[in-house]
Design a protein around this motif. Sequence first.
Motif, PDB file in Angstrom:
ATOM      1  N   UNK A   1       0.848  -1.188   0.000  1.00 40.64           N
ATOM      2  CA  UNK A   1       0.000   0.000   0.000  1.00 40.64           C
ATOM      3  C   UNK A   1       0.883   1.236   0.000  1.00 40.64           C
ATOM      4  N   UNK A   2       0.432   2.265  -0.719  1.00 39.80           N
ATOM      5  CA  UNK A   2       1.285   3.432  -0.937  1.00 39.80           C
ATOM      6  C   UNK A   2       1.296   4.406   0.235  1.00 39.80           C
ATOM      7  N   UNK A   3       0.902   3.990   1.398  1.00 44.97           N
ATOM      8  CA  UNK A   3       0.878   4.850   2.578  1.00 44.97           C
ATOM      9  C   UNK A   3       1.904   4.324   3.584  1.00 44.97           C
ATOM     10  N   UNK A   4       3.028   5.011   3.679  1.00 44.04           N
ATOM     11  CA  UNK A   4       4.101   4.559   4.567  1.00 44.04           C
ATOM     12  C   UNK A   4       3.715   4.652   6.036  1.00 44.04           C
ATOM     13  N   UNK A   5       2.731   5.514   6.351  1.00 46.64           N
ATOM     14  CA  UNK A   5       2.335   5.703   7.747  1.00 46.64           C
ATOM     15  C   UNK A   5       1.295   4.683   8.211  1.00 46.64           C
ATOM     16  N   UNK A   6       0.837   3.829   7.287  1.00 45.40           N
ATOM     17  CA  UNK A   6      -0.216   2.873   7.625  1.00 45.40           C
ATOM     18  C   UNK A   6       0.388   1.578   8.160  1.00 45.40           C
ATOM     19  N   UNK A   7       0.038   1.251   9.394  1.00 49.39           N
ATOM     20  CA  UNK A   7       0.472  -0.015   9.979  1.00 49.39           C
ATOM     21  C   UNK A   7      -0.336  -1.139   9.353  1.00 49.39           C
ATOM     22  N   UNK A   8       0.361  -2.133   8.796  1.00 47.63           N
ATOM     23  CA  UNK A   8      -0.324  -3.243   8.146  1.00 47.63           C
ATOM     24  C   UNK A   8      -0.328  -4.468   9.056  1.00 47.63           C
ATOM     25  N   UNK A   9      -1.515  -5.060   9.185  1.00 45.12           N
ATOM     26  CA  UNK A   9      -1.678  -6.214  10.075  1.00 45.12           C
ATOM     27  C   UNK A   9      -2.514  -7.290   9.382  1.00 45.12           C
ATOM     28  N   UNK A  10      -2.581  -8.436  10.007  1.00 41.96           N
ATOM     29  CA  UNK A  10      -3.496  -9.495   9.585  1.00 41.96           C
ATOM     30  C   UNK A  10      -4.194 -10.017  10.831  1.00 41.96           C
ATOM     31  N   UNK A  11      -5.478  -9.694  10.952  1.00 43.91           N
ATOM     32  CA  UNK A  11      -6.239 -10.188  12.096  1.00 43.91           C
ATOM     33  C   UNK A  11      -6.328 -11.707  12.063  1.00 43.91           C
ATOM     34  N   UNK A  12      -6.370 -12.259  10.865  1.00 46.41           N
ATOM     35  CA  UNK A  12      -6.510 -13.705  10.705  1.00 46.41           C
ATOM     36  C   UNK A  12      -5.239 -14.442  11.099  1.00 46.41           C
ATOM     37  N   UNK A  13      -4.075 -13.914  10.680  1.00 43.71           N
ATOM     38  CA  UNK A  13      -2.797 -14.581  10.936  1.00 43.71           C
ATOM     39  C   UNK A  13      -2.100 -14.070  12.194  1.00 43.71           C
ATOM     40  N   UNK A  14      -2.561 -12.923  12.715  1.00 44.67           N
ATOM     41  CA  UNK A  14      -1.950 -12.383  13.924  1.00 44.67           C
ATOM     42  C   UNK A  14      -0.757 -11.481  13.683  1.00 44.67           C
ATOM     43  N   UNK A  15      -0.489 -11.139  12.412  1.00 42.20           N
ATOM     44  CA  UNK A  15       0.652 -10.271  12.113  1.00 42.20           C
ATOM     45  C   UNK A  15       0.383  -8.841  12.576  1.00 42.20           C
ATOM     46  N   UNK A  16       1.377  -8.219  13.190  1.00 38.69           N
ATOM     47  CA  UNK A  16       1.332  -6.788  13.484  1.00 38.69           C
ATOM     48  C   UNK A  16       0.446  -6.370  14.626  1.00 38.69           C
ATOM     49  N   UNK A  17      -0.153  -7.328  15.342  1.00 37.70           N
ATOM     50  CA  UNK A  17      -1.103  -6.960  16.395  1.00 37.70           C
ATOM     51  C   UNK A  17      -0.403  -6.328  17.608  1.00 37.70           C
ATOM     52  N   UNK A  18       0.794  -6.802  17.913  1.00 37.86           N
ATOM     53  CA  UNK A  18       1.541  -6.235  19.029  1.00 37.86           C
ATOM     54  C   UNK A  18       1.856  -4.768  18.770  1.00 37.86           C
ATOM     55  N   UNK A  19       2.295  -4.488  17.544  1.00 35.18           N
ATOM     56  CA  UNK A  19       2.591  -3.097  17.178  1.00 35.18           C
ATOM     57  C   UNK A  19       1.323  -2.242  17.186  1.00 35.18           C
ATOM     58  N   UNK A  20       0.194  -2.840  16.761  1.00 33.83           N
ATOM     59  CA  UNK A  20      -1.072  -2.093  16.751  1.00 33.83           C
ATOM     60  C   UNK A  20      -1.487  -1.715  18.162  1.00 33.83           C
ATOM     61  N   UNK A  21      -1.376  -2.655  19.103  1.00 38.19           N
ATOM     62  CA  UNK A  21      -1.740  -2.360  20.490  1.00 38.19           C
ATOM     63  C   UNK A  21      -0.860  -1.247  21.058  1.00 38.19           C
ATOM     64  N   UNK A  22       0.434  -1.295  20.733  1.00 40.55           N
ATOM     65  CA  UNK A  22       1.355  -0.273  21.232  1.00 40.55           C
ATOM     66  C   UNK A  22       1.016   1.093  20.648  1.00 40.55           C
ATOM     67  N   UNK A  23       0.706   1.103  19.355  1.00 44.97           N
ATOM     68  CA  UNK A  23       0.347   2.353  18.684  1.00 44.97           C
ATOM     69  C   UNK A  23      -0.955   2.901  19.238  1.00 44.97           C
ATOM     70  N   UNK A  24      -1.908   2.013  19.494  1.00 37.99           N
ATOM     71  CA  UNK A  24      -3.185   2.435  20.078  1.00 37.99           C
ATOM     72  C   UNK A  24      -2.984   3.047  21.455  1.00 37.99           C
ATOM     73  N   UNK A  25      -2.133   2.410  22.264  1.00 39.49           N
ATOM     74  CA  UNK A  25      -1.897   2.910  23.618  1.00 39.49           C
ATOM     75  C   UNK A  25      -1.297   4.309  23.594  1.00 39.49           C
ATOM     76  N   UNK A  26      -0.308   4.509  22.758  1.00 40.41           N
ATOM     77  CA  UNK A  26       0.332   5.833  22.675  1.00 40.41           C
ATOM     78  C   UNK A  26      -0.667   6.886  22.219  1.00 40.41           C
ATOM     79  N   UNK A  27      -1.500   6.520  21.264  1.00 43.90           N
ATOM     80  CA  UNK A  27      -2.484   7.466  20.735  1.00 43.90           C
ATOM     81  C   UNK A  27      -3.540   7.789  21.789  1.00 43.90           C
ATOM     82  N   UNK A  28      -3.982   6.758  22.525  1.00 48.86           N
ATOM     83  CA  UNK A  28      -4.999   6.947  23.573  1.00 48.86           C
ATOM     84  C   UNK A  28      -4.467   7.851  24.680  1.00 48.86           C
ATOM     85  N   UNK A  29      -3.242   7.608  25.108  1.00 51.87           N
ATOM     86  CA  UNK A  29      -2.660   8.451  26.156  1.00 51.87           C
ATOM     87  C   UNK A  29      -2.621   9.907  25.707  1.00 51.87           C
TER      88      UNK A  29
END
Length: 469
Positions: free
Chosen positions: A381-409
């Motif tokens: 995808x042409x968006x370098x700022x977009x975190x790419x994950x796979x809910x089905x395979x579990x890819x990138x979920x750890x990074x997503x949780x960390x990114x969510x936490x920082x954003x929420x704070x």
Amino acid sequence: MLLIRIWGPIKRQICIKSRQVHSSVRFHKEEDLSEHLKELVFSDLEYNKLTDHYFHIKQAHKCLIIQPFVKWGPKKLPISPEEQLSEAVALINTLQAWVVKDTVTVPLDTLDSKALFKSGSMDRIRDIVQESPDITAIFINSGFLKKSTVQILQENFRRPILDRYKIVMQILKTHASSKHAKLQVALAELYYVQRKSEQDLMFKTYSREILRFMFQQREQKIKDQIKILRNQRNLLRSKRQKMNYPVVAVVGYTNAGKTAIIKALTGEQKLTPKNQLFATLDVTVHEGLLPSGLNVLYIDTVGFISDIPTNLIECFVATLEDALLADVILHVEDVSSSSFDYKKKHVLDILLKLEKEAGAHNVLNKVISVGNKCDITGEAVRDDNLLQVSAKKGFGLKQLKQQLEEFILHVTGRQKITIKIPNGGDEIRWLYKNCTVLEEIPDQEDMQFIFAKVIITQASLQIFKHHFI
């Protein structure tokens, strides 16, 4: 006897209502008012006839799907005909026992032609229908077809003609299970019938004023019931706010994987994501933990879809209110879609349109995007700022949780701090009750004290200082 007893109050009510409906309506004779009363007494019956006429599909159809598309000009959509056709197939497959028999794309100069298709395309479609006599209906994947267009197409192909709005309404009626969802679907249905009735001579015995009154009465009745449920939803939202949990609303184009993302983030095994469009119509709330141990509530929402009249989405404002007023909006995007950019823009545009109606502010400032289904796409995808994950395979979920936490704070004004407090005192009990305690570290110089590492809001910190410092 009942009619006689209620005649007085109804007479007054009808006169008042009728003046509100149309200033030209006047009842000079008792007989005129009596006839008007008879029509209003049966308005529910007649409205049900209208909805049955437009929406009651008596059988599961074997469909030919036709995807019209404008070849060039300002009305050409940035989504490919193939992607639109794929979405149309998904819509039909969502309906139980319905079957897609064949598909065809038809290029057009304009969608405004009365017959929609030129003679060559008409012949081509007619040949397909004649070669497949088991085709029982034709689904034209276009938002809202005029009655005159439907009549021309039915005369040419000798099959029922279904437009996109009608198919989506059929799906919504099938998936609506809660009272709130059913009311919202009923409101969307009303707008469709109201528009269609302006072109239909089915009820030509009624004056325009009578029909308008019937529709207004029904609309007000539905909206009053929705308002009651909306107030109840506001109470639930207030209770969640008292719990002091951050709220993350999960939005996205339909079938982008919103429910699958929530299941992956929360570990809630009861959630069963479905490979269907509009699988979720009701708001559901699910609790999860971020890496720090901070509790967060995830809200699942109805998916968006293109080429649908705005009033269809507006009917779900009461539901989407929870999303628009959340602390964070997690926009789940399907990176495997060839129309990724188009769908992204569509979702953000809808959020902006609904922002004012929900009384929200700066909605786009609290949107964080995540690209789902990265395991089934071969193109980056042409968006370098977009975190790419796979809910089905579990890819990138750890990074997503960390990114969510920082954003929420950041957006909720929470901060991570360390407070020195007496060991085993009221202070630590208060902190456990009113914020997230990450760690307790004994003070090596004075064991009567501990260092409490916490995540706390500014408001809670001020209350703590007031009580204990």
